[in-house]
Enzyme design. Structure first.
Site, PDB file in Angstrom:
ATOM      1  N   GLU A 104      41.301  46.914  44.149  1.00 45.46           N
ATOM      2  CA  GLU A 104      42.716  47.116  43.901  1.00 45.46           C
ATOM      3  C   GLU A 104      43.655  46.722  44.968  1.00 45.46           C
ATOM      4  OE1 GLU A 104      43.378  50.762  41.928  1.00 45.46           O
ATOM      5  OE2 GLU A 104      41.977  50.269  40.157  1.00 45.46           O
ATOM      6  N   GLU A 138      35.842  49.866  36.633  1.00 43.64           N
ATOM      7  CA  GLU A 138      36.520  51.045  36.597  1.00 43.64           C
ATOM      8  C   GLU A 138      37.174  51.210  35.127  1.00 43.64           C
ATOM      9  OE1 GLU A 138      39.171  52.771  39.310  1.00 43.64           O
ATOM     10  OE2 GLU A 138      37.981  52.089  41.094  1.00 43.64           O
TER      11      GLU A 138
END
Ligand code: FCB
Length: 470
Positions: A181, A373
């Site tokens: 991320e 995720e």
């Protein structure tokens, strides 16, 4: 809304999921070094920006930090045994850069490498495929003292670090992502300052993002050189589909802008070798220092894209003075009627997972995708017994696994799914107040208790394996 329709670990999955997932599909759970390891001052680990940030008053909920976390560094064999008990065939974890290179560059700390070496061997011995993330936000503090991601040299330091790790683990680990991320590292770390290193400057976040992307690109050739032919190299992006709350033209334009700053900022350079048109002008910043060849390096082909998705964004153009960010001219709509929200305040919207996967496949066509995720925080209560009842998380997982099945049924090459998270852990600025685990952690004793959602996920995986999904 009718939230809970299954409080039992017994599994019921729609028929269409049967045979949507191939036998070699990776069913895993994910964690990150600073969130679970603890042992912050052991075996030669250097400090990271998160140690410093957490030690700064007012930055983390109740002044909590990752010094002990879930004590995974000391309980790693027990945690791997838990994964086996759950029937996982994959595990995503991150490596703490400051354990490997305490100063960020230079001297290698072999004891740091030894820890991950042992972890990988234990996983493989139990038939669990490791997926390694090289950077999940714990930048060595020594590099931050030289301007961290604002300094182009940090990208080169990252590539060197990537080489050190793959020289040790590349003979056994096939699945690698460079960064987790980078949007969060850049935006939360350098623009809003909600995450380490806590800088609040929009221009800086665009510079940091460019250097993060460059770090990813530079690391790829080093990873390729020290991994096997079967290696799958990629990056993990947090992608949140943006929906319009009304059909006004200004709202539709705002949706495009929001999509650019939350998704295309990273997708476009990686897959198209360009930043989206208008990205910098929309944000009111100057372009970052892009040197000749940077975008070619950033667009080095990857084998798979890691997608993290939790929810959606629902936005509308601002009508008046109010709103959460007047610069952008739009606002997020919260409190959707009949919607359920997690403890993070994130709307439960499983369709977002299907939509984001289908869109990425259509617009960017990565060779493969792994959902690295997906999961939810709820206020789990433990009564001291062997059970933790978390029906809302079971509901969340079941609906998202269906959404995943829909994406596969539409031809999206998804090869793995990782629940966030294996264990309750240090949720960054929220400290220990948010529990995402499918395994409960009682922090005072570090006892682990598999939640009902963990049992449910185990049953789901077992049913997939038997191909007997009812
Ligand atoms: C993601 C992070 C992960 C965790 C979840 C809830 O953005 O990658 O570490 O905090 O959110």
């Amino acid at each position: 809304m009718s939230m809970i329709d299954n409080t039992q670990p017994a599994i019921k999955v729609d028929t269409y999921l049967k045979s949507v997932f191939p036998a070699d599909f990776l069913w895993g759970a994910a964690t990150a070094s600073y969130q679970i390891e603890g042992a912050a001052y052991e075996d030669g680990r250097g400090l990271s920006i998160w140690d410093q940030f957490a030690a700064t008053p007012g930055k983390v909920y109740q002044g909590e930090n990752g010094d002990v976390a879930a004590d995974h560094y000391h309980r790693m064999p027990e945690d791997v045994a838990l994964m086996s008990e759950l029937g996982l065939n994959a595990y995503r974890f991150s490596i703490a850069w400051p354990r490997i290179l305490p100063q960020g560059t230079g001297t290698v700390n072999e004891r740091g490498l030894d820890f991950y070496d042992r972890l990988v061997d234990l996983l493989l011995a139990r038939g669990i495929t490791p997926l390694v993330t090289l950077y999940h936000w714990d930048l060595p503090l020594a590099l931050h003292e030289q301007k961290g991601w604002l300094n182009r040299d940090t990208a080169c330091a990252f590539a060197d670090y990537a080489e050190v790790v793959t020289r040790r683990l590349g003979d056994r680990v096939d699945w690698w992502t460079t960064l987790n991320e980078p949007w969060c590292s850049a935006y939360l770390g350098y623009d809003t300052g909600a995450h380490a290193p806590g800088i609040r400057n929009k221009q800086s976040s665009y510079i940091a993002a460019h250097h993060l992307l460059l770090a990813h690109g530079l690391a790829l050739s080093r990873l390729r050189a020290y991994t096997r032919k079967s290696a799958q190299l990629g990056i993990t992006l947090n992608l949140t589909p943006v929906y319009a709350a009304d059909d006004r033209p200004e709202t539709l334009r705002a949706v495009e802008r929001a999509d650019k700053t939350s998704n295309r900022w990273f997708l476009d350079p990686i897959f198209r070798g360009n930043y989206p048109e208008g990205l910098f002008a929309d944000a009111g910043v100057a372009p970052p220092p892009i040197r000749h060849d940077d975008l070619n390096i950033i667009a080095t082909p990857i084998d798979f894209l890691g997608v993290n998705n939790y929810s959606r964004s629902l936005i509308r153009a601002q009508t008046g003075e109010s709103g959460d960010d007047t610069n952008r001219g739009y606002e997020h709509v919260a409190g959707v009627a009949d919607a359920t929200y997690t403890e993070m305040g994130w709307e439960v919207y499983p369709q977002a997972l299907t939509d984001v996967l289908v869109r990425v496949h259509r617009d960017y066509a990565p060779r493969a995708i792994a959902v690295t995720e997906n999961g939810a925080a709820f206020a789990d209560q433990w009564d001291g017994s062997d059970h933790v009842s978390d029906p809302q998380r079971i509901h969340y997982l079941r609906e998202h696994l269906k959404a995943l099945g829909w994406a596969r049924a539409q031809g999206v090459p998804v090869r793995g799914y990782f629940v966030w998270s294996l264990l309750d852990n240090f949720e960054w600025a929220e400290g220990y107040s948010k529990r995402f685990g499918i395994v409960y952690v009682n922090y005072p004793t570090q006892r682990r208790i598999i939640k009902d959602s963990g049992h449910w996920y185990a049953a789901f995986i077992a049913a997939q394996r038997r191909q007997q999904v009812p």
